[in-house]
Design a protein around this motif. Structure first.
Motif, short mmCIF file in Angstrom:
data_model
loop_
_atom_site.label_atom_id
_atom_site.label_comp_id
_atom_site.label_asym_id
_atom_site.label_seq_id
_atom_site.Cartn_x
_atom_site.Cartn_y
_atom_site.Cartn_z
N HIS A 187 -11.57 44.43 62.06
CA HIS A 187 -10.68 45.54 61.81
C HIS A 187 -9.83 45.26 60.56
CE1 HIS A 187 -8.46 49.06 62.72
NE2 HIS A 187 -7.39 48.50 63.26
N PHE A 188 -9.92 44.02 60.08
CA PHE A 188 -9.07 43.60 58.96
C PHE A 188 -9.93 43.24 57.75
CE2 PHE A 188 -7.16 42.43 62.98
CZ PHE A 188 -5.96 43.10 62.92
N LYS A 189 -9.32 43.29 56.59
CA LYS A 189 -10.03 42.87 55.40
C LYS A 189 -9.09 42.09 54.49
CE LYS A 189 -9.04 46.90 52.62
NZ LYS A 189 -9.38 48.22 52.25
N GLU A 190 -9.69 41.28 53.65
CA GLU A 190 -8.91 40.51 52.71
C GLU A 190 -8.33 41.47 51.68
OE1 GLU A 190 -11.18 37.55 50.70
OE2 GLU A 190 -9.62 36.05 51.04
N PRO A 191 -7.05 41.32 51.36
CA PRO A 191 -6.50 42.25 50.36
C PRO A 191 -7.20 42.06 49.01
CG PRO A 191 -4.94 40.49 50.84
CD PRO A 191 -6.05 40.35 51.82
N PRO A 192 -7.36 43.10 48.23
CA PRO A 192 -8.07 42.96 46.97
C PRO A 192 -7.28 42.09 45.99
CG PRO A 192 -7.10 45.14 47.17
CD PRO A 192 -6.90 44.46 48.48
N GLU A 228 -0.77 37.08 45.61
CA GLU A 228 0.34 36.92 46.54
C GLU A 228 -0.07 36.09 47.74
OE1 GLU A 228 0.86 40.22 49.03
OE2 GLU A 228 -1.09 41.04 48.56
N HIS A 229 0.89 35.43 48.35
CA HIS A 229 0.59 35.01 49.71
C HIS A 229 1.56 35.60 50.68
CE1 HIS A 229 2.43 31.15 48.06
NE2 HIS A 229 1.59 31.48 47.10
N GLY A 230 1.03 35.75 51.84
CA GLY A 230 1.80 36.46 52.86
C GLY A 230 2.87 35.60 53.46
N GLY A 231 2.86 35.50 54.76
CA GLY A 231 3.91 34.76 55.45
C GLY A 231 3.65 33.26 55.51
N GLY A 232 2.62 32.79 54.83
CA GLY A 232 2.20 31.40 55.05
C GLY A 232 2.75 30.41 54.04
N GLU A 233 4.01 30.58 53.61
CA GLU A 233 4.54 29.70 52.58
C GLU A 233 4.56 28.25 53.01
OE1 GLU A 233 5.96 32.58 53.24
OE2 GLU A 233 5.92 33.68 51.35
N ILE A 255 1.21 42.26 64.15
CA ILE A 255 1.14 41.30 63.06
C ILE A 255 -0.27 41.33 62.48
CG2 ILE A 255 2.97 39.73 63.82
CD1 ILE A 255 0.76 38.00 65.08
N LEU A 256 -0.40 40.78 61.30
CA LEU A 256 -1.72 40.76 60.65
C LEU A 256 -2.16 39.31 60.54
CD1 LEU A 256 -0.90 43.33 57.87
CD2 LEU A 256 -2.48 43.67 59.78
N PRO A 257 -3.46 39.05 60.59
CA PRO A 257 -3.93 37.67 60.48
C PRO A 257 -3.64 37.11 59.09
CG PRO A 257 -5.78 39.19 60.48
CD PRO A 257 -4.57 40.00 60.79
N GLU A 258 -3.15 35.87 59.09
CA GLU A 258 -2.91 35.18 57.81
C GLU A 258 -3.97 34.14 57.66
OE1 GLU A 258 1.01 33.68 58.17
OE2 GLU A 258 1.85 35.69 58.40
N ARG A 259 -4.88 34.35 56.78
CA ARG A 259 -6.01 33.44 56.65
C ARG A 259 -5.90 32.61 55.37
NH1 ARG A 259 -10.08 34.29 60.28
NH2 ARG A 259 -11.48 33.12 58.93
N ALA A 260 -6.47 31.43 55.46
CA ALA A 260 -6.45 30.54 54.30
C ALA A 260 -7.31 31.13 53.20
CB ALA A 260 -6.98 29.18 54.70
N GLN A 300 -2.76 22.19 49.27
CA GLN A 300 -3.28 23.19 48.35
C GLN A 300 -3.63 24.49 49.05
OE1 GLN A 300 -3.43 23.00 44.89
NE2 GLN A 300 -2.09 21.29 45.42
N THR A 301 -3.74 24.42 50.42
CA THR A 301 -4.16 25.61 51.15
C THR A 301 -3.11 26.71 51.05
OG1 THR A 301 -4.86 23.94 52.73
CG2 THR A 301 -5.28 26.24 53.31
N GLN A 302 -3.58 27.87 50.72
CA GLN A 302 -2.67 29.01 50.67
C GLN A 302 -3.15 30.03 51.68
OE1 GLN A 302 -2.81 30.08 46.54
NE2 GLN A 302 -0.89 29.00 46.18
N PHE A 303 -2.18 30.76 52.23
CA PHE A 303 -2.53 31.76 53.23
C PHE A 303 -2.23 33.14 52.70
CE2 PHE A 303 -1.89 27.87 55.56
CZ PHE A 303 -3.00 27.88 56.41
#
Lengths: 78, 861
Positions: free
Chosen positions: B498-503, B511-516, A71-76, B523-526
């Motif tokens: 090892h991870f980066k914020e998507p551009p 987009e938001h990922g799985g954090g709906e 899984i990938l981290p889901e960050r605010a 207001q927080t979006q993931f």
């Protein structure tokens, strides 16, 4: 690539463990009425080996867990 | 450990026991347990009497507010080479006791006399005030000069006293005088008033000198009283007054007849008081001298900067130690039997045998007698005590093991592994850099100040023994904190992620990922971060990108659970291997082949395989990696628990695995083989051992006559003599042995499964710790930092918020959670690890040793 890190890390832990086995007896091994010097050195070496294995296991499992994340981290988003 | 008989000549026995108590470790067996014949009872009674005197002297010393110097037991033992003899010490103690008792008696007599003199003097002085020179009743103005030295209020009082005389000096007045406690004064006056219906006049006057009660030695406030009444010396009124006075227990003194009489009386009494005071002083000085003598440290004061070990005690303390030592020696001698030569069985470490013999021989030559140690020729039938030497370092860990059970004689001692594995398990649960560092610092503090803390009486005294354990626990907890990347619930950037914020996702856009569900309410979006192809996994500890991520727990829980299983299987495996060493040591091939081998096969086939799958799943690339690098082929990642369940259910459901659930090729075959191994290992654990024992007992028929009930195993009635065991265990009972084996097998098979599950507490407690830390931080600090209030207000809030945070962190995490993790680590150590091999039914070697006896009895007086 990643496996290389596993190997390097293992070698580092092993080296540190061996170094500790060599260095520690100089400062921790005493001769008292309950333990001879030799036994004290043995005790130190056993403790350090077990400790090294524990610490190494802890590290390597955490590393392996992150090698192929599912899984990938889901960050605010701020 | 060896068993032998110690033979001592009775007239010199004390010296030998004394010597052994100093130098060697010998445990004596009570030979007179049944007969209760105690030859040295008289000595013990004498010593008890001496200890009573010592307690009395201690009280006396405490009354004079002196301190007894308490040095080290070692220094006492070193100096006590025939320095003290029982008779001498007894004589001087008795002499001192007599002196002190006589002093106390004398003192109290003298004090009573002195008090009486003081009281009478004050009565006389009061009289002096009412009479004046020439014996004529006088007015206020003509007070004698002597009285003017008294305190100022007296002149006022004087007016009252003399009032009756002035009003009516034709009438005959008499008076009685005495001294009363000030506390009773009011009551006394009221009683007198009632009894005499107001026909008397009572006057009180305080005594300024200090009066000490002769019995209690406490200061009492007293007053002179004078009762004036109408009538003659022996009237009815007088009778009444004396009755009241007697009822109050006051001391009455004659009232001087004239002024001159009073003056001369005062002079007499003053000299008496001085004499008594001198006598008291002289006695006091004498007694102080005696006490100083008692408190003196023999051999003079220790040199500046002397080692604590070399510090000697006051003479009285040395006497106490001497009495205690002698008492233990005679108590030991009471265990011996025989008249001219004393004999007692004893246990001693094999390593010390030569030393003990040498000691006895050299002492025998010196004393011109012979004492010797006979070691048993044959192996003894009794179970020897277990002697585990401890050092300051291993003490606390061994204590943990001993609390569960003393190791059986020569059994593998789990204490050695406990030294590391116990703090490690604690660390896995407690993992946090900040909290761990606090524990570590506390441990360091105990280590550094161990000596001074041991000497003091602080609350930390009890912790000193566990200082190495606490330091190690802190160390492992800190290390675990780095692995979890957790500092009071905040993560560190230890290495690039090892991870980066998507551009293209910034501030709510994109987009938001799985954090709906998170994004919906507030207001927080993931947003799901991507793997940065240019980076590598963090080399040490958890990637900081996970800290604060919405699915942090999902990722971390998966890790902690898997790690808990890995640790559990490793530790249980170690336990089973230790069992193998035990069977080899005790030369029990049956146990080795039919307990150890199937047990380790069962463990490895079931949970070793699970470990393998965990590592396999970690090491192989998944769909995410395949997306990133087309050359990598993704491997299925089925749930491991399901796979395990399906493996065990294979006999019912068939072993075929759905290709989408398959972890690796040939999985079915391997799983089936492992399952068959498990299935085989259970009957191997169960049947061969009792049957083997039965055959062995058949092949080694008992020497004595026995009745054989046939060899039917099913009936299980065969009673066979076992000549290897001691008398109580001579009968081999097959059914009992078989039932025992059934229980052992069931326990092991079920235990392996439930114990593995039990290791999941490593995950649960570490999760609880982390979540508690997070909640405290968010509620007490983060809320204030992020609030929109005024900066000043926020600063103030933060100030108090931090106080709350610090207090709650200390109370809950540094006190309660340490205890909780400690207990759970202890349980894993005792149950999950030790039940694999540890019998723990030995008994402790308790050698006769002066140092141990004298050190524990420190607080006796």
């Amino acid at each position: 690539m990643a496996v290389g890190v596993l190997l390097t890390g293992t070698i580092v832990f092993a080296a540190l463990g061996v170094a500790a086995c060599v260095i520690f007896p100089f400062c921790t091994a005493y001769e008292t009425e309950n333990i001879t010097k030799g036994e004290s050195i043995q005790l130190t070496i056993v403790c350090i080996s077990v400790a090294t294995v524990c610490l190494w296991g802890f590290w390597i499992s955490m590393y392996m867990h992150q090698m192929n994340p599912m899984i990938l981290p889901e960050r605010a988003v701020h | 450990m060896k068993h032998g008989t110690l033979v001592l000549p009775s007239e010199r026995a004390r010296h030998f026991i004394d010597l052994l108590g100093r130098k060697a470790n010998v445990q004596f067996v009570d030979m007179n347990e049944r007969t209760m014949r105690r030859q040295y009872k008289r000595y013990i009674q004498r010593l008890e009497e001496m200890e009573r005197i010592l307690r009395f002297l201690h009280e006396e010393i405490a009354r004079h507010e002196f301190n007894v110097t308490k040095g080290s037991v070692e220094a006492f033992l070193e100096s006590d080479t025939e320095t003290y003899q029982l008779d001498q010490v007894e004589d001087s103690l008795k002499r001192l006791y007599e002196q002190f008792s006589r002093f106390k008696e004398n003192n109290s007599d003298l004090l009573t006399e002195k008090n009486n003199a003081i009281e009478e003097k004050y009565v006389a002085m009061a009289a002096l005030a009412s009479l004046h020179e020439g014996g004529v009743m006088g007015g206020v103005g003509t007070m004698p000069t002597r009285r003017q030295t008294e305190h100022a209020t007296q002149s006022l009082l004087q007016a009252h006293i003399e009032a009756p005389h002035l009003v009516d000096d034709t009438m005959a007045f008499s008076n009685i005088a005495g001294v009363i406690n000030q506390a009773d004064q009011e009551r006394f006056a009221r009683t007198l008033f009632r009894v005499t219906r107001g026909n008397t006049f009572t006057h009180f006057q305080m005594i300024n000198d200090k009066i000490y009660d002769a019995k209690t030695g406490k200061e009492v406030a007293k007053s002179v009283f004078v009762v004036y009444y109408q009538g003659a010396e022996s009237s009815a009124m007088y009778e009444k007054l004396t009755k009241v006075c007697n009822a109050f227990g006051v001391s009455m003194y004659p009232w001087p007849a004239s002024y001159n009489d009073a003056v001369s009386r005062i002079e007499d009494l003053t000299t008496t008081i001085e004499d008594k005071a001198k006598a008291l002083d002289a006695f006091e000085q004498y007694i102080l001298g005696e006490i100083r003598d008692l408190l003196e440290v023999p051999g003079g004061p220790p040199p500046e900067g002397a080692d604590l070990e070399e510090l000697r005690s006051s003479r009285i303390e040395e006497w106490r130690l001497f009495c205690q030592k002698e008492k233990s020696i005679y108590a030991t001698l009471n265990m011996f039997e025989g008249d001219i030569t004393l004999r007692a069985n004893c246990w001693y470490p094999s390593a010390e045998e030569d030393m003990i013999r040498h000691l006895l021989l050299s002492q025998s030559n010196k004393q011109q007698v012979s004492a010797f140690l006979l070691s048993d020729k044959e192996r003894t039938t009794k179970t020897p005590p277990t002697y585990i030497r401890r050092t300051e370092f291993s003490y606390a860990f061994q204590e943990l093991v001993d609390t569960y059970g003393i190791p059986r004689y020569q059994e593998a001692n789990p204490g050695l592994f406990t030294i590391i594995t116990f703090p490690f398990l604690f660390g896995v649960m407690y993992g946090d850099i900040g909290h761990g560092a606090c524990v570590l610092l506390f441990g360091m503090y105990l280590l550094i100040f161990a000596d001074s803390l041991k000497r003091g009486d602080g609350p930390l005294k009890g912790m000193v023994a566990a200082r190495y354990m606490i330091a190690l626990m802190g160390f492992f907890a800190t290390y675990a904190g780095f692995i979890y990347n957790d500092f009071l619930s905040i993560g560190f950037v230890l290495a690039p992620s090892h991870f980066k914020e998507p551009p293209g996702v910034h501030h709510g856009g994109g987009e938001h990922g799985g954090g709906e569900e998170g994004g919906g309410a507030s207001q927080t979006q993931f947003v799901e971060w991507q793997i940065d192809p240019s980076s590598k996994p963090t080399p040490f500890g958890l990637d900081w990108a996970w800290k604060g991520a919405q699915n942090e727990l999902l990722f971390l829980n998966s890790y902690k659970m898997k790690f808990a299983v890995l640790v559990g299987v490793a530790q249980m495996g170690l336990g089973v291997v230790l069992k193998a060493f035990n069977t080899i040591h005790f030369a029990k091939p049956l146990d080795f082949f039919f307990e150890f081998v199937p047990q380790i096969i069962f463990l490895v086939a079931l949970f070793g395989y699970m470990d393998f799958m965990i590592v396999f799943k970690w090491m192989t690339p998944g769909p995410l990696q395949a997306d990133l690098d087309p050359s990598v082929k993704a491997v299925n990642k089925p749930g491991l628990i399901n796979t395990m369940i399906n493996m065990c259910l294979a006999p019912m459901k068939g072993s075929a695995i759905d290709p989408s659930e398959q972890l690796f090729g040939g999985q079915e075959t391997i799983q089936n083989i492992l399952l068959i191994l498990c299935a085989i290992s259970i009957p191997v654990m169960l049947f061969p051992k009792p049957i083997g024992l039965l055959i062995w007992h058949k092949m080694h028929p008992p020497r004595t006559v026995h009745h054989d009930d046939g060899d039917d195993e099913e009936r299980g009635e065969g009673e066979h003599h076992d000549d290897d065991e001691e008398d109580e265990h001579e009968h081999f009972n097959f059914s009992e042995e078989f039932i025992h084996q059934v229980i052992e097998t069931i326990e092991y098979v079920l235990g392996t499964i439930s114990n593995t599950a039990s290791y999941l507490r490593l995950w649960a407690l570490s999760l609880a710790h982390q979540q508690l830390a997070l909640v405290f931080f968010e509620k007490a600090i983060l809320g204030f930092i992020e609030s929109d209030a005024n900066v000043v207000l926020r600063a103030v809030e933060l100030f108090f918020g931090f106080a709350v945070f610090a207090a709650i962190t200390f109370g809950v995490l540094l006190c309660m959670d340490v205890l909780e993790c400690f207990l759970h680590a202890l349980r894993l150590q005792w149950v999950e690890f030790q039940n694999k091999f540890y019998k723990g039914d030995g008994y402790k070697f308790a050698p006769f040793n002066h140092k141990a006896i004298l050190s524990t009895g420190e607080g006796d007086l």
